[in-house]
Write a protein that holds these residues in place. Structure first.
Motif, PDB file in Angstrom:
ATOM      1  N   SER A  99       0.840  -1.193   0.000  1.00 14.82           N
ATOM      2  CA  SER A  99       0.000   0.000   0.000  1.00 14.82           C
ATOM      3  C   SER A  99       0.879   1.249   0.000  1.00 14.82           C
ATOM      4  O   SER A  99       2.052   1.214   0.387  1.00 14.82           O
ATOM      5  CB  SER A  99      -0.903  -0.002   1.243  1.00 14.82           C
ATOM      6  OG  SER A  99      -1.554   1.243   1.391  1.00 14.82           O
TER       7      SER A  99
ATOM      8  N   THR B 295       0.024   3.735   1.806  1.00 13.82           N
ATOM      9  CA  THR B 295      -0.123   4.226   3.174  1.00 13.82           C
ATOM     10  C   THR B 295       1.015   3.683   4.027  1.00 13.82           C
ATOM     11  O   THR B 295       1.467   2.556   3.833  1.00 13.82           O
ATOM     12  CB  THR B 295      -1.472   3.770   3.770  1.00 13.82           C
ATOM     13  OG1 THR B 295      -2.516   4.105   2.862  1.00 13.82           O
ATOM     14  CG2 THR B 295      -1.721   4.423   5.118  1.00 13.82           C
TER      15      THR B 295
ATOM     16  N   ASN C 140       5.737   0.701   4.864  1.00 14.60           N
ATOM     17  CA  ASN C 140       4.526   0.629   4.051  1.00 14.60           C
ATOM     18  C   ASN C 140       3.524  -0.355   4.636  1.00 14.60           C
ATOM     19  O   ASN C 140       3.897  -1.440   5.076  1.00 14.60           O
ATOM     20  CB  ASN C 140       4.859   0.200   2.624  1.00 14.60           C
ATOM     21  CG  ASN C 140       5.437   1.327   1.795  1.00 14.60           C
ATOM     22  OD1 ASN C 140       6.655   1.481   1.730  1.00 14.60           O
ATOM     23  ND2 ASN C 140       4.576   2.112   1.164  1.00 14.60           N
TER      24      ASN C 140
ATOM     25  N   ASP D 193      -6.523  -1.982   4.308  1.00 18.22           N
ATOM     26  CA  ASP D 193      -5.173  -1.454   4.468  1.00 18.22           C
ATOM     27  C   ASP D 193      -4.759  -1.720   5.907  1.00 18.22           C
ATOM     28  O   ASP D 193      -5.431  -1.261   6.842  1.00 18.22           O
ATOM     29  CB  ASP D 193      -5.143   0.053   4.192  1.00 18.22           C
ATOM     30  CG  ASP D 193      -4.868   0.357   2.726  1.00 18.22           C
ATOM     31  OD1 ASP D 193      -4.690  -0.609   1.959  1.00 18.22           O
ATOM     32  OD2 ASP D 193      -4.844   1.539   2.355  1.00 18.22           O
TER      33      ASP D 193
END
Length: 464
Positions: free
Chosen positions: A110, A112, A119, A158
Protein backbone atom coordinates in the motif's frame (compact mmCIF):
# COMPACT_ATOMS: atom_id res chain seq x y z
CA UNK A 1 -40.24 -41.20 -23.07
CA UNK A 2 -41.67 -44.20 -21.25
CA UNK A 3 -39.23 -47.06 -20.63
CA UNK A 4 -41.56 -48.91 -18.31
CA UNK A 5 -42.47 -51.71 -20.78
CA UNK A 6 -38.91 -52.59 -21.77
CA UNK A 7 -37.67 -55.96 -20.49
CA UNK A 8 -35.24 -55.72 -17.62
CA UNK A 9 -31.73 -56.91 -18.35
CA UNK A 10 -30.25 -59.54 -16.08
CA UNK A 11 -26.61 -58.53 -15.77
CA UNK A 12 -23.99 -60.92 -14.44
CA UNK A 13 -22.63 -60.01 -11.02
CA UNK A 14 -19.59 -57.77 -11.03
CA UNK A 15 -16.39 -59.58 -10.18
CA UNK A 16 -15.07 -58.93 -6.70
CA UNK A 17 -12.38 -56.30 -6.61
CA UNK A 18 -9.03 -57.94 -5.92
CA UNK A 19 -7.37 -56.91 -2.72
CA UNK A 20 -5.08 -54.01 -3.42
CA UNK A 21 -1.39 -54.79 -3.12
CA UNK A 22 0.81 -52.61 -0.96
CA UNK A 23 3.97 -51.47 -2.71
CA UNK A 24 7.34 -51.16 -1.05
CA UNK A 25 7.45 -47.38 -1.58
CA UNK A 26 4.08 -47.00 0.17
CA UNK A 27 5.32 -48.82 3.25
CA UNK A 28 9.03 -48.22 3.80
CA UNK A 29 11.41 -45.38 3.00
CA UNK A 30 10.64 -41.67 2.74
CA UNK A 31 7.62 -40.53 0.73
CA UNK A 32 5.42 -37.45 0.50
CA UNK A 33 2.41 -39.30 1.84
CA UNK A 34 1.88 -41.06 5.15
CA UNK A 35 3.49 -44.53 5.10
CA UNK A 36 1.01 -47.38 5.36
CA UNK A 37 2.87 -48.73 8.40
CA UNK A 38 2.37 -45.52 10.39
CA UNK A 39 2.52 -46.24 14.12
CA UNK A 40 0.42 -44.08 16.42
CA UNK A 41 2.30 -43.24 19.62
CA UNK A 42 0.14 -42.68 22.67
CA UNK A 43 2.36 -40.00 24.20
CA UNK A 44 2.52 -38.18 20.87
CA UNK A 45 -0.60 -38.72 18.75
CA UNK A 46 -2.99 -38.78 21.70
CA UNK A 47 -1.52 -35.60 23.19
CA UNK A 48 -1.73 -33.94 19.77
CA UNK A 49 -5.41 -34.82 19.41
CA UNK A 50 -6.21 -33.63 22.94
CA UNK A 51 -4.45 -30.31 22.34
CA UNK A 52 -6.47 -29.79 19.15
CA UNK A 53 -9.69 -30.56 21.01
CA UNK A 54 -8.81 -27.98 23.66
CA UNK A 55 -8.09 -25.31 21.01
CA UNK A 56 -4.52 -24.86 22.19
CA UNK A 57 -1.67 -23.74 19.98
CA UNK A 58 0.66 -26.68 19.40
CA UNK A 59 4.44 -26.88 19.10
CA UNK A 60 5.62 -30.11 17.47
CA UNK A 61 9.35 -30.44 18.01
CA UNK A 62 12.09 -33.05 17.69
CA UNK A 63 15.07 -34.10 15.61
CA UNK A 64 14.87 -34.08 11.82
CA UNK A 65 13.14 -37.01 10.06
CA UNK A 66 11.47 -38.26 13.24
CA UNK A 67 7.87 -38.12 12.01
CA UNK A 68 6.78 -34.55 12.80
CA UNK A 69 5.14 -33.97 9.41
CA UNK A 70 3.49 -37.41 9.37
CA UNK A 71 2.07 -36.72 12.83
CA UNK A 72 0.29 -33.66 11.49
CA UNK A 73 -0.92 -35.35 8.32
CA UNK A 74 -2.19 -38.41 10.20
CA UNK A 75 -4.22 -36.41 12.71
CA UNK A 76 -5.60 -33.65 10.47
CA UNK A 77 -7.86 -33.81 7.44
CA UNK A 78 -6.30 -32.27 4.35
CA UNK A 79 -8.92 -29.52 4.19
CA UNK A 80 -8.61 -28.66 7.89
CA UNK A 81 -5.37 -26.68 7.67
CA UNK A 82 -3.11 -24.51 5.57
CA UNK A 83 0.65 -24.89 5.52
CA UNK A 84 3.33 -22.19 5.52
CA UNK A 85 7.03 -23.00 5.15
CA UNK A 86 9.08 -20.45 7.07
CA UNK A 87 12.14 -18.68 5.68
CA UNK A 88 15.33 -17.63 7.46
CA UNK A 89 14.90 -14.08 6.08
CA UNK A 90 11.37 -13.39 7.30
CA UNK A 91 10.38 -10.65 9.70
CA UNK A 92 7.18 -10.82 11.73
CA UNK A 93 5.52 -8.75 8.99
CA UNK A 94 6.50 -11.37 6.38
CA UNK A 95 5.13 -14.15 8.56
CA UNK A 96 1.83 -12.37 9.19
CA UNK A 97 1.52 -11.59 5.48
CA UNK A 98 1.98 -15.26 4.61
CA UNK A 99 -0.79 -16.18 7.05
CA UNK A 100 -3.11 -13.65 5.40
CA UNK A 101 -2.30 -15.07 1.96
CA UNK A 102 -3.08 -18.61 3.09
CA UNK A 103 -6.31 -17.35 4.64
CA UNK A 104 -7.38 -16.26 1.14
CA UNK A 105 -6.25 -12.64 0.85
CA UNK A 106 -4.43 -11.23 -2.16
CA UNK A 107 -1.75 -8.97 -0.73
CA UNK A 108 0.02 -5.99 -2.29
CA UNK A 109 2.01 -3.05 -0.97
CA UNK A 110 0.00 0.00 0.00
CA UNK A 111 1.03 3.62 -0.39
CA UNK A 112 -0.12 4.23 3.17
CA UNK A 113 2.58 4.08 5.83
CA UNK A 114 2.58 2.81 9.39
CA UNK A 115 3.56 4.90 12.42
CA UNK A 116 7.09 3.48 12.15
CA UNK A 117 7.32 4.62 8.51
CA UNK A 118 6.97 1.19 6.87
CA UNK A 119 4.53 0.63 4.05
CA UNK A 120 1.22 -0.93 4.98
CA UNK A 121 -0.20 -3.73 2.87
CA UNK A 122 -3.49 -3.94 1.00
CA UNK A 123 -5.30 -7.22 1.60
CA UNK A 124 -8.16 -8.11 -0.73
CA UNK A 125 -10.48 -11.07 -0.97
CA UNK A 126 -14.06 -11.90 -1.81
CA UNK A 127 -16.44 -14.41 -0.29
CA UNK A 128 -19.79 -15.84 -1.28
CA UNK A 129 -22.28 -15.70 1.57
CA UNK A 130 -25.83 -16.93 1.79
CA UNK A 131 -28.52 -14.36 1.00
CA UNK A 132 -30.42 -12.46 2.19
CA UNK A 133 -28.49 -9.84 4.10
CA UNK A 134 -24.81 -9.10 4.50
CA UNK A 135 -23.39 -7.87 7.75
CA UNK A 136 -20.98 -5.41 6.18
CA UNK A 137 -18.56 -3.29 8.16
CA UNK A 138 -16.88 -0.07 7.05
CA UNK A 139 -13.91 -2.05 5.77
CA UNK A 140 -16.07 -3.90 3.25
CA UNK A 141 -16.61 -2.34 -0.16
CA UNK A 142 -20.03 -3.92 -0.39
CA UNK A 143 -21.95 -6.70 -2.05
CA UNK A 144 -21.48 -7.26 -5.75
CA UNK A 145 -22.61 -9.87 -8.21
CA UNK A 146 -25.53 -11.04 -6.10
CA UNK A 147 -27.50 -14.09 -7.18
CA UNK A 148 -30.70 -15.53 -5.77
CA UNK A 149 -28.89 -17.68 -3.22
CA UNK A 150 -25.55 -15.99 -2.62
CA UNK A 151 -24.01 -12.57 -2.47
CA UNK A 152 -20.35 -11.82 -3.08
CA UNK A 153 -18.70 -9.68 -0.42
CA UNK A 154 -15.44 -8.02 -1.32
CA UNK A 155 -12.93 -7.06 1.35
CA UNK A 156 -10.35 -4.34 0.80
CA UNK A 157 -8.16 -3.70 3.86
CA UNK A 158 -5.17 -1.45 4.47
CA UNK A 159 -3.29 -2.80 7.46
CA UNK A 160 0.06 -2.92 9.24
CA UNK A 161 1.37 -6.49 8.77
CA UNK A 162 3.57 -6.23 11.86
CA UNK A 163 0.55 -5.48 14.08
CA UNK A 164 -1.05 -8.75 15.17
CA UNK A 165 -4.25 -6.95 16.20
CA UNK A 166 -4.86 -5.80 12.62
CA UNK A 167 -4.05 -9.28 11.31
CA UNK A 168 -6.49 -10.85 13.79
CA UNK A 169 -9.17 -8.34 12.77
CA UNK A 170 -8.76 -9.26 9.08
CA UNK A 171 -8.94 -12.98 9.82
CA UNK A 172 -12.04 -12.55 11.98
CA UNK A 173 -13.85 -10.54 9.29
CA UNK A 174 -13.67 -13.42 6.81
CA UNK A 175 -14.33 -16.01 9.55
CA UNK A 176 -11.22 -18.02 8.68
CA UNK A 177 -11.14 -21.11 10.93
CA UNK A 178 -8.59 -23.50 9.49
CA UNK A 179 -5.52 -24.52 11.46
CA UNK A 180 -2.32 -22.72 10.42
CA UNK A 181 0.72 -25.00 10.23
CA UNK A 182 4.11 -23.25 10.34
CA UNK A 183 6.74 -25.69 9.06
CA UNK A 184 10.48 -25.07 9.58
CA UNK A 185 9.83 -22.52 12.32
CA UNK A 186 13.41 -23.04 13.54
CA UNK A 187 14.74 -21.31 10.41
CA UNK A 188 13.11 -18.01 11.32
CA UNK A 189 15.48 -15.38 12.74
CA UNK A 190 15.52 -15.42 16.52
CA UNK A 191 13.92 -11.97 16.68
CA UNK A 192 11.03 -13.14 14.47
CA UNK A 193 10.50 -16.19 16.66
CA UNK A 194 10.36 -13.95 19.72
CA UNK A 195 7.93 -11.53 18.04
CA UNK A 196 5.63 -14.35 16.99
CA UNK A 197 5.69 -15.82 20.50
CA UNK A 198 4.19 -12.50 21.62
CA UNK A 199 1.69 -12.54 18.74
CA UNK A 200 0.53 -16.05 19.67
CA UNK A 201 -1.12 -14.80 22.84
CA UNK A 202 -3.25 -12.35 20.84
CA UNK A 203 -4.09 -15.05 18.31
CA UNK A 204 -5.21 -17.29 21.17
CA UNK A 205 -7.35 -14.70 22.94
CA UNK A 206 -8.81 -12.72 20.03
CA UNK A 207 -9.39 -15.31 17.29
CA UNK A 208 -10.48 -18.89 16.68
CA UNK A 209 -7.19 -19.58 14.94
CA UNK A 210 -5.09 -22.56 16.07
CA UNK A 211 -1.43 -22.40 15.11
CA UNK A 212 0.64 -25.58 14.83
CA UNK A 213 4.35 -24.79 14.94
CA UNK A 214 6.76 -27.45 13.65
CA UNK A 215 10.45 -27.06 14.45
CA UNK A 216 13.69 -28.98 14.76
CA UNK A 217 14.72 -28.59 18.39
CA UNK A 218 14.47 -30.63 21.60
CA UNK A 219 13.58 -27.93 24.15
CA UNK A 220 9.87 -28.22 24.98
CA UNK A 221 9.85 -24.75 26.56
CA UNK A 222 11.40 -22.87 23.65
CA UNK A 223 8.42 -20.57 22.95
CA UNK A 224 7.51 -20.16 26.62
CA UNK A 225 11.02 -18.80 27.19
CA UNK A 226 10.29 -16.12 24.62
CA UNK A 227 6.92 -15.27 26.19
CA UNK A 228 5.95 -16.59 29.62
CA UNK A 229 2.30 -15.67 28.93
CA UNK A 230 2.11 -18.68 26.63
CA UNK A 231 2.12 -21.03 29.61
CA UNK A 232 -1.15 -22.94 29.43
CA UNK A 233 -1.91 -21.57 25.97
CA UNK A 234 0.64 -23.68 24.09
CA UNK A 235 1.11 -27.45 24.23
CA UNK A 236 4.52 -28.89 23.30
CA UNK A 237 4.50 -32.29 21.59
CA UNK A 238 7.84 -34.09 21.54
CA UNK A 239 7.83 -36.10 18.30
CA UNK A 240 11.46 -37.13 18.79
CA UNK A 241 10.90 -40.03 21.15
CA UNK A 242 10.51 -43.51 19.66
CA UNK A 243 10.65 -46.51 21.96
CA UNK A 244 12.27 -49.74 20.87
CA UNK A 245 8.86 -51.44 20.83
CA UNK A 246 7.40 -48.72 18.59
CA UNK A 247 10.26 -49.04 16.12
CA UNK A 248 9.73 -52.81 16.11
CA UNK A 249 6.06 -52.17 15.30
CA UNK A 250 7.15 -50.04 12.34
CA UNK A 251 9.23 -52.95 11.02
CA UNK A 252 6.80 -55.78 11.73
CA UNK A 253 3.72 -53.81 10.67
CA UNK A 254 5.33 -52.92 7.36
CA UNK A 255 6.44 -56.50 6.83
CA UNK A 256 2.90 -57.74 7.37
CA UNK A 257 1.56 -55.27 4.78
CA UNK A 258 4.07 -56.63 2.27
CA UNK A 259 3.40 -60.27 3.14
CA UNK A 260 6.95 -60.89 4.33
CA UNK A 261 8.78 -61.38 7.60
CA UNK A 262 12.05 -59.92 8.83
CA UNK A 263 14.36 -62.29 10.64
CA UNK A 264 14.74 -61.61 14.35
CA UNK A 265 18.48 -61.17 13.85
CA UNK A 266 17.85 -58.45 11.27
CA UNK A 267 15.28 -56.67 13.47
CA UNK A 268 17.60 -56.64 16.49
CA UNK A 269 20.56 -55.55 14.35
CA UNK A 270 18.68 -52.52 13.02
CA UNK A 271 17.24 -51.57 16.41
CA UNK A 272 20.71 -51.76 18.00
CA UNK A 273 22.27 -49.49 15.39
CA UNK A 274 19.58 -46.97 14.42
CA UNK A 275 20.02 -44.51 17.34
CA UNK A 276 16.22 -44.51 17.72
CA UNK A 277 15.89 -42.91 14.28
CA UNK A 278 12.66 -43.95 12.60
CA UNK A 279 14.07 -42.73 9.28
CA UNK A 280 17.03 -45.11 9.55
CA UNK A 281 14.65 -47.96 10.42
CA UNK A 282 12.39 -47.20 7.46
CA UNK A 283 15.32 -46.87 5.07
CA UNK A 284 17.01 -50.05 6.34
CA UNK A 285 13.81 -52.03 5.77
CA UNK A 286 13.40 -50.47 2.32
CA UNK A 287 16.90 -51.44 1.25
CA UNK A 288 16.64 -54.92 2.76
CA UNK A 289 13.47 -55.52 0.74
CA UNK A 290 15.13 -54.27 -2.45
CA UNK A 291 18.06 -56.61 -1.91
CA UNK A 292 15.56 -59.46 -1.52
CA UNK A 293 13.60 -58.40 -4.66
CA UNK A 294 10.52 -57.44 -2.65
CA UNK A 295 8.80 -54.50 -4.32
CA UNK A 296 5.16 -55.27 -3.54
CA UNK A 297 2.93 -57.58 -1.52
CA UNK A 298 4.39 -61.08 -1.84
CA UNK A 299 1.75 -62.94 0.21
CA UNK A 300 4.21 -65.81 0.64
CA UNK A 301 5.83 -64.56 3.84
CA UNK A 302 9.31 -64.47 2.38
CA UNK A 303 11.93 -64.16 5.10
CA UNK A 304 14.04 -61.03 4.61
CA UNK A 305 17.31 -60.15 6.29
CA UNK A 306 18.96 -63.50 6.92
CA UNK A 307 21.99 -62.92 4.71
CA UNK A 308 22.31 -59.17 5.12
CA UNK A 309 25.19 -57.35 6.84
CA UNK A 310 23.26 -54.82 8.94
CA UNK A 311 26.37 -52.74 9.68
CA UNK A 312 27.07 -52.36 5.98
CA UNK A 313 23.42 -51.60 5.30
CA UNK A 314 23.45 -48.75 7.85
CA UNK A 315 26.69 -47.40 6.35
CA UNK A 316 25.06 -47.34 2.90
CA UNK A 317 22.15 -45.34 4.31
CA UNK A 318 24.31 -42.80 6.10
CA UNK A 319 26.61 -42.46 3.09
CA UNK A 320 23.73 -40.64 1.39
CA UNK A 321 24.42 -37.81 3.82
CA UNK A 322 28.21 -38.07 3.78
CA UNK A 323 28.87 -35.22 1.33
CA UNK A 324 26.50 -32.98 3.28
CA UNK A 325 28.21 -33.72 6.59
CA UNK A 326 31.70 -33.43 5.12
CA UNK A 327 30.84 -29.96 3.83
CA UNK A 328 29.30 -29.03 7.16
CA UNK A 329 32.42 -29.73 9.25
CA UNK A 330 34.79 -27.05 7.81
CA UNK A 331 31.94 -24.60 7.17
CA UNK A 332 30.76 -24.70 10.80
CA UNK A 333 34.35 -24.40 12.02
CA UNK A 334 34.77 -21.16 10.06
CA UNK A 335 31.82 -19.54 11.83
CA UNK A 336 30.34 -16.30 10.53
CA UNK A 337 33.69 -14.67 9.96
CA UNK A 338 37.34 -14.85 10.98
CA UNK A 339 37.66 -14.19 14.72
CA UNK A 340 40.34 -14.08 17.39
CA UNK A 341 39.14 -17.09 19.36
CA UNK A 342 37.60 -19.10 16.51
CA UNK A 343 34.91 -20.22 18.94
CA UNK A 344 32.87 -22.26 16.48
CA UNK A 345 35.92 -24.34 15.60
CA UNK A 346 36.46 -25.18 19.26
CA UNK A 347 32.77 -25.83 19.89
CA UNK A 348 32.87 -28.29 17.01
CA UNK A 349 36.05 -29.86 18.40
CA UNK A 350 34.28 -30.48 21.71
CA UNK A 351 31.57 -32.33 19.78
CA UNK A 352 33.99 -34.41 17.72
CA UNK A 353 35.89 -35.56 20.81
CA UNK A 354 32.83 -36.41 22.89
CA UNK A 355 31.52 -39.90 23.39
CA UNK A 356 28.43 -40.50 21.27
CA UNK A 357 26.48 -41.44 24.39
CA UNK A 358 27.20 -37.92 25.66
CA UNK A 359 26.10 -36.38 22.38
CA UNK A 360 22.71 -38.11 22.52
CA UNK A 361 22.06 -36.21 25.77
CA UNK A 362 23.66 -32.95 24.62
CA UNK A 363 26.79 -31.12 25.71
CA UNK A 364 26.43 -28.78 28.66
CA UNK A 365 27.59 -25.21 28.05
CA UNK A 366 29.79 -25.36 31.14
CA UNK A 367 31.51 -28.52 29.87
CA UNK A 368 32.16 -26.92 26.49
CA UNK A 369 33.62 -23.86 28.25
CA UNK A 370 35.89 -26.06 30.39
CA UNK A 371 37.05 -27.96 27.31
CA UNK A 372 37.93 -24.75 25.48
CA UNK A 373 39.63 -23.22 28.52
CA UNK A 374 41.75 -26.34 28.96
CA UNK A 375 42.85 -26.63 25.32
CA UNK A 376 42.61 -23.26 23.58
CA UNK A 377 46.07 -21.79 22.91
CA UNK A 378 44.83 -18.30 23.85
CA UNK A 379 43.51 -19.37 27.24
CA UNK A 380 40.12 -18.86 28.83
CA UNK A 381 37.08 -17.68 26.91
CA UNK A 382 34.45 -15.35 28.34
CA UNK A 383 31.27 -17.20 29.26
CA UNK A 384 29.18 -14.44 27.67
CA UNK A 385 31.01 -14.81 24.34
CA UNK A 386 30.51 -18.57 24.36
CA UNK A 387 26.82 -18.22 25.25
CA UNK A 388 26.32 -15.77 22.38
CA UNK A 389 28.04 -18.14 19.94
CA UNK A 390 25.93 -21.10 21.08
CA UNK A 391 22.69 -19.15 20.75
CA UNK A 392 23.60 -18.44 17.13
CA UNK A 393 24.33 -22.01 15.98
CA UNK A 394 21.02 -22.35 14.12
CA UNK A 395 21.48 -18.96 12.45
CA UNK A 396 24.99 -20.00 11.40
CA UNK A 397 23.69 -23.20 9.81
CA UNK A 398 20.66 -21.62 8.13
CA UNK A 399 22.17 -18.35 6.89
CA UNK A 400 25.93 -18.80 6.58
CA UNK A 401 26.23 -22.50 5.72
CA UNK A 402 22.80 -23.04 4.20
CA UNK A 403 22.48 -26.60 5.49
CA UNK A 404 19.00 -28.08 5.83
CA UNK A 405 17.94 -29.67 8.03
CA UNK A 406 20.12 -28.28 10.77
CA UNK A 407 22.46 -30.56 12.71
CA UNK A 408 23.08 -28.61 15.95
CA UNK A 409 20.66 -26.75 18.17
CA UNK A 410 21.16 -24.94 21.47
CA UNK A 411 18.64 -25.61 24.22
CA UNK A 412 18.56 -22.37 26.18
CA UNK A 413 16.56 -23.73 29.11
CA UNK A 414 19.06 -26.51 29.87
CA UNK A 415 22.03 -24.70 28.29
CA UNK A 416 22.92 -27.71 26.19
CA UNK A 417 24.19 -28.04 22.64
CA UNK A 418 22.11 -30.83 21.13
CA UNK A 419 22.39 -32.93 17.98
CA UNK A 420 19.06 -32.77 16.14
CA UNK A 421 20.10 -35.02 13.25
CA UNK A 422 20.49 -38.58 14.53
CA UNK A 423 22.08 -39.70 11.27
CA UNK A 424 25.01 -37.40 12.08
CA UNK A 425 25.71 -39.45 15.21
CA UNK A 426 25.85 -42.66 13.17
CA UNK A 427 28.11 -40.94 10.65
CA UNK A 428 30.51 -39.91 13.42
CA UNK A 429 30.61 -43.50 14.66
CA UNK A 430 32.03 -44.74 11.38
CA UNK A 431 34.70 -42.09 10.75
CA UNK A 432 38.26 -41.52 11.83
CA UNK A 433 38.32 -38.81 14.49
CA UNK A 434 41.76 -37.56 13.50
CA UNK A 435 40.53 -37.01 9.94
CA UNK A 436 37.56 -35.06 11.28
CA UNK A 437 39.81 -32.85 13.40
CA UNK A 438 41.92 -32.10 10.35
CA UNK A 439 38.83 -31.29 8.28
CA UNK A 440 37.74 -28.90 11.02
CA UNK A 441 41.07 -27.08 10.73
CA UNK A 442 42.22 -27.78 14.28
CA UNK A 443 45.86 -26.76 14.97
CA UNK A 444 48.35 -29.49 14.05
CA UNK A 445 49.96 -29.29 17.51
CA UNK A 446 46.60 -29.94 19.16
CA UNK A 447 45.93 -32.96 16.92
CA UNK A 448 49.39 -34.44 17.60
CA UNK A 449 48.90 -34.01 21.35
CA UNK A 450 45.46 -35.57 21.20
CA UNK A 451 46.73 -38.58 19.19
CA UNK A 452 49.59 -39.02 21.65
CA UNK A 453 47.26 -38.90 24.65
CA UNK A 454 45.05 -41.54 23.03
CA UNK A 455 47.82 -44.08 22.66
CA UNK A 456 48.81 -43.10 19.17
CA UNK A 457 45.68 -44.65 17.68
CA UNK A 458 44.38 -42.91 14.55
CA UNK A 459 40.82 -42.78 15.87
CA UNK A 460 39.42 -41.93 19.26
CA UNK A 461 35.76 -42.53 18.47
CA UNK A 462 34.07 -44.38 21.33
CA UNK A 463 31.08 -46.60 20.72
CA UNK A 464 28.09 -46.85 22.99
Amino acid sequence: MDFGNLPQLRLPPLPEQPERFATLAEVFGISRSIPLNYVSREAVDTDFAIALDRNRHIVVHGSSKQGKTCLRKWNLDDDAYVTITCSNRWTIANLHTSILKQAGFTVSQSETRTVSGENKITAKTELKIAAPGVDASSSIEGARGASNSHEVVRYHLDLDPSDVNEVVSAIRQIDFRKHVVLEDFHYLPRETQQDFAVALKALHESSELTVIIVGVWLDENKLVQFNGDLTGRVVAINADAWTRDQLRQVMEGGAELLGITFTEEFILGVLDRCFDSVWVVQEACFRACLKSNVIADRADHTAVGADLDVDQLIVEIIDQQSARYSTFIPAFAEGFRSSHYELYKWILCAVLLSDVSQLTLGLNQADIRDFINNHHPLGSVLSSNLASALRSVVQLQAERIGIKPTIFDFDESSRRLTIVDRSFLIWLEHLDTQDLLEEAGMPAAFIRRWVSENGGEPTGRHRQ
